[in-house]
Enzyme design. Structure first.
Site, PDB file in Angstrom:
ATOM      1  N   ASP A   1      -2.048  10.579  -2.721  1.00 54.63           N
ATOM      2  CA  ASP A   1      -2.219   9.723  -3.419  1.00 54.63           C
ATOM      3  C   ASP A   1      -2.613  10.216  -4.947  1.00 54.63           C
ATOM      4  O   ASP A   1      -2.258   9.281  -5.856  1.00 54.63           O
ATOM      5  CB  ASP A   1      -3.458   8.753  -3.051  1.00 54.63           C
ATOM      6  CG  ASP A   1      -3.095   7.890  -1.832  1.00 54.63           C
ATOM      7  OD1 ASP A   1      -3.173   8.417  -0.812  1.00 54.63           O
ATOM      8  OD2 ASP A   1      -2.621   6.961  -1.827  1.00 54.63           O
TER       9      ASP A   1
ATOM     10  N   ARG B   1       0.982  -1.199  -0.215  1.00 51.06           N
ATOM     11  CA  ARG B   1       0.092  -0.070  -0.212  1.00 51.06           C
ATOM     12  C   ARG B   1       0.822   1.430  -0.203  1.00 51.06           C
ATOM     13  O   ARG B   1       2.052   1.168   0.288  1.00 51.06           O
ATOM     14  CB  ARG B   1      -1.139   0.196   1.293  1.00 51.06           C
ATOM     15  CG  ARG B   1      -0.041  -0.240   2.489  1.00 51.06           C
ATOM     16  CD  ARG B   1      -0.623   0.449   3.973  1.00 51.06           C
ATOM     17  NE  ARG B   1      -0.706   1.905   3.634  1.00 51.06           N
ATOM     18  CZ  ARG B   1       0.274   2.729   3.854  1.00 51.06           C
ATOM     19  NH1 ARG B   1       1.650   2.086   4.146  1.00 51.06           N
ATOM     20  NH2 ARG B   1       0.237   3.872   3.684  1.00 51.06           N
ATOM     21  N   GLY B   2       0.099   2.515  -0.100  1.00 54.11           N
ATOM     22  CA  GLY B   2       0.857   3.754  -0.287  1.00 54.11           C
ATOM     23  C   GLY B   2       1.177   3.766  -1.788  1.00 54.11           C
ATOM     24  O   GLY B   2       1.706   2.794  -2.410  1.00 54.11           O
ATOM     25  N   ALA B   3       0.898   5.180  -2.088  1.00 53.14           N
ATOM     26  CA  ALA B   3       1.021   5.454  -3.598  1.00 53.14           C
ATOM     27  C   ALA B   3       2.248   5.076  -4.539  1.00 53.14           C
ATOM     28  O   ALA B   3       2.212   4.268  -5.416  1.00 53.14           O
ATOM     29  CB  ALA B   3       0.411   6.901  -3.588  1.00 53.14           C
TER      30      ALA B   3
ATOM     31  N   GLN C   1      -3.363   2.755   9.557  1.00 48.88           N
ATOM     32  CA  GLN C   1      -2.128   2.985   9.064  1.00 48.88           C
ATOM     33  C   GLN C   1      -1.221   3.758   9.874  1.00 48.88           C
ATOM     34  O   GLN C   1       0.123   3.533   9.939  1.00 48.88           O
ATOM     35  CB  GLN C   1      -2.043   3.396   7.772  1.00 48.88           C
ATOM     36  CG  GLN C   1      -2.500   2.583   6.430  1.00 48.88           C
ATOM     37  CD  GLN C   1      -4.083   2.673   6.398  1.00 48.88           C
ATOM     38  OE1 GLN C   1      -4.867   3.237   7.100  1.00 48.88           O
ATOM     39  NE2 GLN C   1      -4.690   2.403   5.147  1.00 48.88           N
TER      40      GLN C   1
ATOM     41  N   ARG D   1      -6.833  -0.778  -7.603  1.00 42.76           N
ATOM     42  CA  ARG D   1      -7.220   0.298  -6.764  1.00 42.76           C
ATOM     43  C   ARG D   1      -7.207   1.538  -7.654  1.00 42.76           C
ATOM     44  O   ARG D   1      -6.491   1.767  -8.472  1.00 42.76           O
ATOM     45  CB  ARG D   1      -6.066   0.477  -5.581  1.00 42.76           C
ATOM     46  CG  ARG D   1      -6.134  -0.464  -4.472  1.00 42.76           C
ATOM     47  CD  ARG D   1      -5.409  -0.050  -3.269  1.00 42.76           C
ATOM     48  NE  ARG D   1      -6.215   0.745  -2.580  1.00 42.76           N
ATOM     49  CZ  ARG D   1      -5.508   1.272  -1.529  1.00 42.76           C
ATOM     50  NH1 ARG D   1      -4.442   1.122  -1.107  1.00 42.76           N
ATOM     51  NH2 ARG D   1      -6.363   1.903  -0.687  1.00 42.76           N
TER      52      ARG D   1
HETATM   53  O1  MRU Z   1      -4.869   2.993   1.476  1.00 38.58           O
HETATM   54  P1  MRU Z   1      -3.527   3.328   1.484  1.00 38.58           P
HETATM   55  O2  MRU Z   1      -2.723   3.063   2.937  1.00 38.58           O
HETATM   56  O3  MRU Z   1      -2.822   3.128   0.494  1.00 38.58           O
HETATM   57  O4  MRU Z   1      -3.398   4.899   1.682  1.00 38.58           O
HETATM   58  C1  MRU Z   1      -2.090   5.680   1.762  1.00 38.58           C
HETATM   59  C2  MRU Z   1      -2.039   6.931   1.707  1.00 38.58           C
HETATM   60  O5  MRU Z   1      -3.045   7.857   1.882  1.00 38.58           O
HETATM   61  C3  MRU Z   1      -0.760   7.555   2.114  1.00 38.58           C
HETATM   62  O6  MRU Z   1      -0.951   9.002   2.607  1.00 38.58           O
HETATM   63  C4  MRU Z   1      -0.301   8.142   0.431  1.00 38.58           C
HETATM   64  O7  MRU Z   1      -0.343   6.763  -0.515  1.00 38.58           O
HETATM   65  C5  MRU Z   1       0.870   8.591   0.510  1.00 38.58           C
HETATM   66  S1  MRU Z   1       2.357   7.400   0.824  1.00 38.58           S
HETATM   67  C6  MRU Z   1       3.766   8.226   0.617  1.00 38.58           C
END
Ligand code: MRU
Length: 345
Positions: A235, A46-48, A194, A89
């Site tokens: 994201d 996870r995480g963009a 998270q 996603r």
């Molecule tokens: O649903 P997630 O855990 O993938 O969401 C992640 C976030 O919203 C983060 O803040 C974003 O991806 C930035 S990660 C450097």
């Protein structure tokens, strides 16, 4: 602090299963692209930025799985698996950014072997490039942080979410490495936690003083603990600077404005989507009701309640003091400052 959340060993992809943290550090390995799709859907990955990196490795795995096919069938299968990957996603644009590069790389190949080799090179480059982008974001972001700052962050924008030290947390780690005394407040980030599971886990591996708060404690923390800066990841960022990040970020930006606290976004250019004019056009993922009504299988709400569970929200550009990228800090008007980032040099 840099946790390797993903690693390619030349034949298998190894990734840290983020759903098992903080209790267990479980590395999974796979040679099957559909397991990468499943891992992205289930937030094991996870995480963009990390989603983009994983998608590029996933397409490499797909290519390796189709090597016994003739070139035409190989291409058809690659198109189909790219579409499946894109459907994993909807919100983080890094996924589509990486898949577009996969498409462009495959377009100029004409053999199966050539395609596999080119995709391996691409995935490794995207990964290494993100590591460098994080370092640069950290350096620029740290200029916003002063000795004595009390910083509030949301969700996880650290090493777990990227190929390097992270974005928002990257700035915090860099400021700490520079010897600045800081205190971090991390929102727990309901419903999938998270902040408490991942950001606090990352912070605990450093000597940065940090405190976990419930999301609904943010306003009081800003006022009573004298928060001096709020910084989060993103994201997807629209051309006008509207920024989509984990649900709750919009509320934090409003609270920060009320308390006169600067609110910053930190993200690589791969998170900026110049094709979307404003945040209204960005698809917001809605997740299953059970993520809100249960925790670890334990029911928290009556059966059959109606649930609204957006995973992200849009923070309007007017609430954002600056967007920290690897090329520097963009300020309003964002339509100008962001487009300069992509202007040919
Ligand atoms: O649903 P997630 O855990 O993938 O969401 C992640 C976030 O919203 C983060 O803040 C974003 O991806 C930035 S990660 C450097």
């Amino acid at each position: 602090m840099e946790t390797k959340s993903i690693h390619w060993d030349g034949s298998s992809l190894h990734f840290l299963d983020q759903t098992a943290l903080p209790g267990e550090t479980v590395f999974r390995d796979t040679q099957d692209y559909s397991e990468v799709i499943e891992a992205i859907k289930k937030l094991r990955i996870r995480g963009a930025p990390l989603i983009g990196i994983a998608a590029s490795y996933g397409m490499l795995l797909a290519a390796r799985q189709f090597t016994t096919l003739g070139y035409d069938s190989f291409c058809n299968n690659m198109d189909a698996s790219r579409a499946q990957m894109a459907a994993s996603r909807p919100t983080a644009v890094n996924l589509f950014w990486a898949l577009e590069q996969v498409k462009q790389v495959l377009r100029v190949q004409n053999t199966v072997d050539g395609s596999v080799n080119a995709l391996e090179k691409l995935a490794l480059e995207i990964h290494e490039d993100d590591r460098k982008r994080c370092n640069a974001i950290g350096t620029h972001g740290a200029t916003l942080i002063s000795d004595g700052d009390r910083i509030l962050t949301h969700c996880n924008a650290g090493a777990l979410a990227t190929g390097g030290i992270g974005t928002a947390l990257g700035a915090i780690f860099t400021a700490h490495d520079q010897g600045k005394n800081i205190h971090v407040y991390a929102d727990e980030t309901r419903p999938l936690l998270q902040g408490s599971r991942l950001t606090m886990w990352e912070l605990q591996q450093t000597t940065i003083p940090s405190t976990l708060i419930c999301d609904n404690t943010a306003a009081m923390t800003m006022r009573d603990k004298k928060v001096s800066l709020v910084i989060t990841g993103a994201d997807r960022i629209a051309a006008n600077g509207d920024s989509v990040n984990k649900i709750g970020t919009y509320g934090l930006a409003i609270m920060a404005a009320h308390h006169g606290i600067p609110f910053y976004i930190a993200a690589p250019k791969s998170t900026i989507d110049m094709r979307v004019i404003s945040g209204d056009e960005i698809p917001i993922e809605e997740r299953g009701a059970e993520e809100v009504t249960t925790i670890n299988g334990k029911r928290l709400a009556p059966e059959d309640v109606d649930v609204f569970a957006p995973a992200f929200d849009v923070t309007p550009n007017g609430l954002i003091h600056g967007i920290v990228t690897e090329d520097g800090i963009c300020r309003a008007p964002y339509t100008e400052s962001l487009s300069k980032l992509f202007a040919p040099t």
